[in-house]
Structure formats: structure tokens, C-alpha cells
Design an enzyme around this catalytic site. Structure first.
Site, PDB file in Angstrom:
ATOM      1  N   LEU A  32      37.359  56.569  42.640  1.00  0.00           N
ATOM      2  CA  LEU A  32      38.272  56.925  41.535  1.00  0.00           C
ATOM      3  C   LEU A  32      37.716  58.030  40.425  1.00  0.00           C
ATOM      4  O   LEU A  32      38.330  58.645  40.116  1.00  0.00           O
ATOM      5  CB  LEU A  32      38.654  55.897  40.764  1.00  0.00           C
ATOM      6  CG  LEU A  32      39.477  54.714  41.391  1.00  0.00           C
ATOM      7  CD1 LEU A  32      39.699  53.553  40.178  1.00  0.00           C
ATOM      8  CD2 LEU A  32      40.671  55.353  41.902  1.00  0.00           C
ATOM      9  N   GLY A  33      35.990  57.931  40.511  1.00  0.00           N
ATOM     10  CA  GLY A  33      35.442  58.974  39.516  1.00  0.00           C
ATOM     11  C   GLY A  33      34.104  58.565  39.085  1.00  0.00           C
ATOM     12  O   GLY A  33      33.665  57.442  39.635  1.00  0.00           O
ATOM     13  N   GLY A  36      28.687  58.971  32.989  1.00  0.00           N
ATOM     14  CA  GLY A  36      27.219  58.940  32.962  1.00  0.00           C
ATOM     15  C   GLY A  36      26.696  57.769  33.322  1.00  0.00           C
ATOM     16  O   GLY A  36      25.247  57.947  33.428  1.00  0.00           O
ATOM     17  N   VAL A  40      32.952  54.827  39.860  1.00  0.00           N
ATOM     18  CA  VAL A  40      33.926  53.944  39.603  1.00  0.00           C
ATOM     19  C   VAL A  40      34.768  53.895  40.787  1.00  0.00           C
ATOM     20  O   VAL A  40      35.133  55.098  41.503  1.00  0.00           O
ATOM     21  CB  VAL A  40      34.966  54.385  38.426  1.00  0.00           C
ATOM     22  CG1 VAL A  40      36.059  53.349  38.234  1.00  0.00           C
ATOM     23  CG2 VAL A  40      34.060  54.479  37.101  1.00  0.00           C
ATOM     24  N   ASP A 147      34.839  56.653  21.041  1.00  0.00           N
ATOM     25  CA  ASP A 147      34.696  58.012  21.747  1.00  0.00           C
ATOM     26  C   ASP A 147      36.065  58.020  22.516  1.00  0.00           C
ATOM     27  O   ASP A 147      36.236  58.176  23.469  1.00  0.00           O
ATOM     28  CB  ASP A 147      33.587  57.546  23.050  1.00  0.00           C
ATOM     29  CG  ASP A 147      33.327  58.718  23.843  1.00  0.00           C
ATOM     30  OD1 ASP A 147      33.544  59.889  23.109  1.00  0.00           O
ATOM     31  OD2 ASP A 147      33.016  58.840  24.948  1.00  0.00           O
TER      32      ASP A 147
END
Length: 543
Positions: A32-33, A36, A40, A147
Site C-alpha cells: 500500500l505504501g 519513514g 504498509v 502530525d
């Protein structure tokens, strides 16, 4: 009217030979991605439930990194809100450490703006109301997000979700940061956090203002470029709401007051927005979801889609037989009835040094800059000569940028920006691009280090190159002194650092020694055939 063209990479990517096939009892179906702290994956429970499964990087084994990850698990586990992704499970006893949350189907706010452009004022007000309610729910449980930004908002069919609580903490938790550093993303950090590293719920409201400003304008709320310049503007300049609806702009500005006591509480924001109904009922919001990607329902379907290579061993993640070429992306989209979509992409903690309060964009030579690009262009959208398509590793750099503004672009030490403004390639949207150059004047005839990284994690085989432009006064003859490095591959969220003049490819006598004036650094994304497209600009001075 200008047409936006985007080449944003697909959210779901095929598993690779080194990926595990199963973690914590969840069968992995796709990537999925990256962030840092780790990778995922899209996971599937034995009962058929989809999860977003975050696996901490193998090299993130320091006590501090593990403490941060355990804190994230504890934070997400405490939340019980319709506006956050619920914790499903976690593995904290032995590597690989992992965290599973419900899979939220929809684009991130940053992806939606990149595809569709700025959102209508009415939609932005509904978004602000929903996120304000989300923050109020989080704050009521003694947690601060810390964040909030467009990358960390997923637009689900029933409303937005806050994700990535990797640097969140509760009121009773001790911050885990380095001395002289603060968590968060420049441009969304409140002034009190920058100045004193002091975090309160009001700082989340400041970040909410920046997030909605981005949705309303399509621009970073305090500009792009070097992090020090962005931080300086966050502390000393008003938030950028130029062109936004006046009522919306006024509310954003109120939430972005420099004094935290002057900002409304998160729970007051929905009433201030005065919206008539839920954001899920907003027609413009629903249109943002029209390219949502449907996850494969089971392993055989994931294999058929080319997301799981046939023979991907369940125990080791090794390919036991060669995988065929995956089906084309167009075929995949046709089979699942969706388009390119977002899922949970987790970003890590951005650590940086701060501006001196005396002003200016001065700071450490190692300071990084952050850019969130505009919609971008598709490869080949510019003019110029063509080159044969190729695959694999690029060996040279062939700029495809022929726009006059691009040729004239130069960095200004006055405001830390490059002008004229030039649209970047769309791939930079998913990177969380950051760059660095000397922030103190370099010495004549010396050297300078410049760097680039993808804070949100680089996709596989993503190559960059840097172009060095000497001061304009030095370019008055046939040898301009403009030189370019060879392509360098980005690795995860690590820095790619280049040394001038050593790493620049032309013979040394073609490159000028560092001489007094302003030097401009242009960053390219280099495609496999060597075609290069603009993704960022920085600079430095030589005394």
C-alpha cells in the site's frame, strides 16, 4: 481553463520477492505504501477482513524507534472514534514488529487535490467541520495527533479519517525526540512548537488550518522549498489563503493564529463552520471518491490481478517459480471496477534544526527542505526531442523541460524560493519530497553537498539527478557551467547526498569552481530511458 494531468503511482503495488507472504496470521495481498518507519501492506484476515498492516523497518531496531512504535500502538488502541482507523492487532514481542488497523478505502486528501484541484468552499467547510469534530474526539481522550496534514487524512465514503498516529502522544506520555528537534511536518507545525517544542491541542488546530488551506488553494499553506524558509514563514507570515472564499479564508486564518490562545478549540470548529449537513452528502466530496480502488477479496483474485506473484511462498516470501508478467494496470482497474486510490500511507517523524528567532532563512548546513508539489504533468507532456523508450536503470539524464520559465528559474536567498514558479512532475506528490543545500555561505573554490529524499518512502527504482546552475553572471559564454549528476536511486526514506563538483558528471573543466554569488540546484526524476522531469528546486550562496 488549465487541465490538470496526473501520473500518480497506483496505491496497490505487487508484492516483491523479498516481501513476507504472511504476518501475524494475515495473508499479504499487496503493497500500500511506505513511510519513514516501515512498509504498509494490504492484509487479509482468516475471516476475510481487509487490514492495513504496517511493518516496522528491520533497521529501526533502536530502543527509541521501538518505543515510538509501541507508543503508536498504545495510542491507536485507546481511540474509539468514527474518524480514526481502528486498531485490529499488533505484534510487539519480536521482529518483525507490526501494527494492523482497519483498511480505509479512499484517496488521501493530498491525492484528491492533486487529481481534482482545489475543493469548493462549501466542501472545505464541511471537511473542516468533520476534521474539527475528529480532533475534538481525539483530544477528549487525552491524545494529540501532532502530525495532521493532507497526507494523513483519508477521504472515506462516510467521511474523512485521521491516520498515522506514529508521533502522537497522550497527556501523560513523554515525547520521544532528539534534543533540538521536534516531530511533525514543516508548514503544518504551530509556531509554539517550532519555538519551544511545546505541544498542546491548539497545535493540532493550527495544523487543521493548514490542511484545509491546502484543500482550498491546492498550495502548501506556507509555501514550498527549504524547510528553514517554510518554518520561518510559519512563525512570521500569515497563512496562504489567497483566492479562497472570504468566509472560509477568515476561519482558516483564525485557526492559524500565531498565539495558541487566540485559536478556537477543536470542538468549537464545527459550529464556526456552520455547515448544513454531513460531508458524505456533499456532491463534490462524493466526486473525489470516483476513482477509489477496490481491494481484491481473496488470494486467488490478488494473484489473478498480478498483485501476488504465483509461487510466492507462504512461509518465506520467496518466489518458488518465476512469476509471469503482471496484467496491465488498465486490466486490473477494469476487473475491480475502480481507479487509482489511496490507502493508509504512513509517514515517519521529520527531525530538523530550527531557524534562529532573529529571522532569515539561516541555519544548519544539513537542514532539509520540504515540498508538496502541485498537480504535475505526465511524462512526455513537455516538448523537446524524443528518445527511445527503455527499461531498467537509467545511465544518463535527458531533460524534457523546455519551458522558458524553467530555463530562467533561479533560487533567491531573500525568501528561500525559486522563481519563476514551475509545475513539478506529479510523481513528487507521493514522495513527501525534501531537499537540502548549504544554509551558510559556502567558501569560494570549495565544495558543497546537496541532497534529496522521499520522506514518505520512495517507490521501487525511483531515480533522481541534480543540476547545478552557477550564478547568472558566470554564464556569459559558450560554456554555461550548468552541469548534471548521473542518476541516483532513492532508497526508502534515506537521503541521496551529492557532492559538488565531484559527483557532477561533466569533465571538471566544464564545471565552474564555486565563486561568489547565488547557485541554484534543480532536481529531476529520471525515468528508465533517461528522460528527466522537474521535481524540486533549492539553492545556496557562495561568499
Amino acid at each position: 481553463m488549465h487541465t490538470r494531468i496526473t501520473t500518480e503511482r497506483p496505491t496497490m503495488e505487487a508484492l516483491r520477492a523479498g516481501d513476507p507472504a504472511e504476518i501475524g496470521g494475515y495473508r499479504l495481498l499487496a503493497r500500500l505504501g511506505a513511510g519513514g518507519m516501515g512498509q504498509v501492506y494490504l492484509g487479509l484476515s482468516p475471516g476475510g477482513r481487509h487490514v492495513a498492516l504496517k511493518v516496522i523497518r528491520a533497521d529501526f531496531d533502536s530502543p527509541e524507534a521501538l518505543a515510538r512504535f509501541r507508543r503508536e500502538v498504545a495510542t491507536v488502541g485507546e481511540l474509539r472514534s468514527p474518524f480514526t482507523a481502528a486498531l485490529v492487532g499488533a505484534g510487539l514481542d519480536a521482529p518483525p514488529y507490526w501494527l494492523a488497523t482497519e483498511y480505509v478505502q479512499g484517496p488521501t486528501l493530498s491525492q484528491a487535490v492533486a487529481r481534482h484541484g482545489p475543493l469548493p468552499a462549501a466542501t472545505c467547510l464541511r471537511l473542516m467541520a468533520a476534521l474539527g469534530e475528529a480532533l475534538a474526539d481525539v483530544h477528549a481522550r487525552g491524545v494529540q495527533h501532532r502530525d495532521l496534514k493532507p497526507h494523513n487524512v483519508i477521504l472515506a465514503p462516510d467521511g474523512p479519517r485521521l491516520i498515522d498516529f506514529g508521533i502522537a502522544r497522550g497527556d501523560d506520555q513523554t515525547a520521544i525526540t532528539h534534543t533540538g528537534a521536534a516531530p511533525g511536518t514543516p508548514g503544518y507545525l504551530a509556531p509554539e512548537v517550532i519555538r519551544r517544542q511545546w505541544m498542546s491541542p491548539a497545535a493540532d488546530v493550527f495544523a487543521l488550518a493548514g490542511t484545509v488551506a491546502y484543500a482550498a488553494t491546492g498550495r502548501p499553506p506556507f509555501g514550498a522549498g527549504d524547510a528553514h524558509a517554510v518554518i520561518y514563514r510559519s512563525v512570521h507570515e500569515p497563512i496562504d489563503v489567497a483566492g479562497a472564499d472570504p468566509a472560509l479564508a477568515g476561519l482558516i486564518a483564525r485557526c492559524a493564529q500565531k498565539d495558541p490562545a487566540a485559536r478556537p478549540a477543536a470542538g468549537q470548529v464545527p459550529a464556526l463552520c456552520g455547515v448544513p449537513g454531513a460531508i458524505a452528502d456533499d456532491p463534490a466530496y462524493r466526486r473525489l471518491l470516483d476513482r477509489t480502488e477496490v481491494p481484491p477479496p481473496d488470494l486467488p483474485t490478488a494473484v489473478a490481478y498480478g498483485l501476488v506473484p504465483p509461487g510466492h511462498d507462504r512461509a518465506t516470501g520467496v518466489l518458488t517459480r518465476p512469476a509471469p508478467e503482471p496484467r496491465s494496470r488498465r486490466t486490473l482497474l477494469g476487473m475491480i471496477g475502480g481507479g487509482a486510490a489511496a490507502a493508509v500511507v504512513v509517514t515517519g517523524v521529520l527531525l530538523f534544526q530550527f531557524l534562529p528567532r532573529s529571522g532569515g532563512a539561516a541555519g544548519s548546513p544539513s537542514a532539509s527542505g520540504t515540498a508538496r508539489s502541485g498537480a504535475g504533468r505526465s511524462p512526455g507532456a513537455t516538448g523537446g526531442a524524443t528518445r527511445p523508450a527503455g527499461a531498467g536503470t537509467p545511465t544518463d539524464v535527458f531533460s524534457k523541460e523546455t519551458d522558458a520559465d524553467f530555463a530562467a528559474m533561479a533560487w533567491s536567498p531573500k525568501d528561500g524560493r525559486c522563481a519563476p514558479a514551475v509545475r513539478t512532475e506529479a510523481s513528487v506528490q507521493a514522495l513527501g519530497a525534501q531537499w537540502t543545500a548549504p544554509r551558510e555561505p559556502a567558501a569560494p573554490r570549495g565544495s558543497a553537498d546537496v541532497g534529496f529524499r522521499a520522506a514518505d518512502g520512495a517507490p521501487d527504482a525511483y531515480y533522481v539527478a541534480a543540476e547545478m546552475r552557477p550564478p547568472v553572471a558566470l554564464r556569459g559564454n559558450r560554456v554555461t557551467g550548468i552541469v548534471t549528476t548521473r542518476p541516483v536511486v532513492l532508497k526508502g526514506s534515506d537521503w541521496a547526498t551529492l557532492h559538488y563538483p565531484r559527483d557532477f558528471t561533466r569533465p571538471k573543466d566544464w564545471a565552474y569552481d564555486l565563486q561568489a554569488g547565488t547557485w541554484t540546484v534543480v532536481w529531476y526524476h529520471v525515468h528508465p530511458n533517461g528522460d528527466a522531469y522537474y521535481i524540486g528546486c533549492d539553492g545556496f550562496t557562495v561568499s
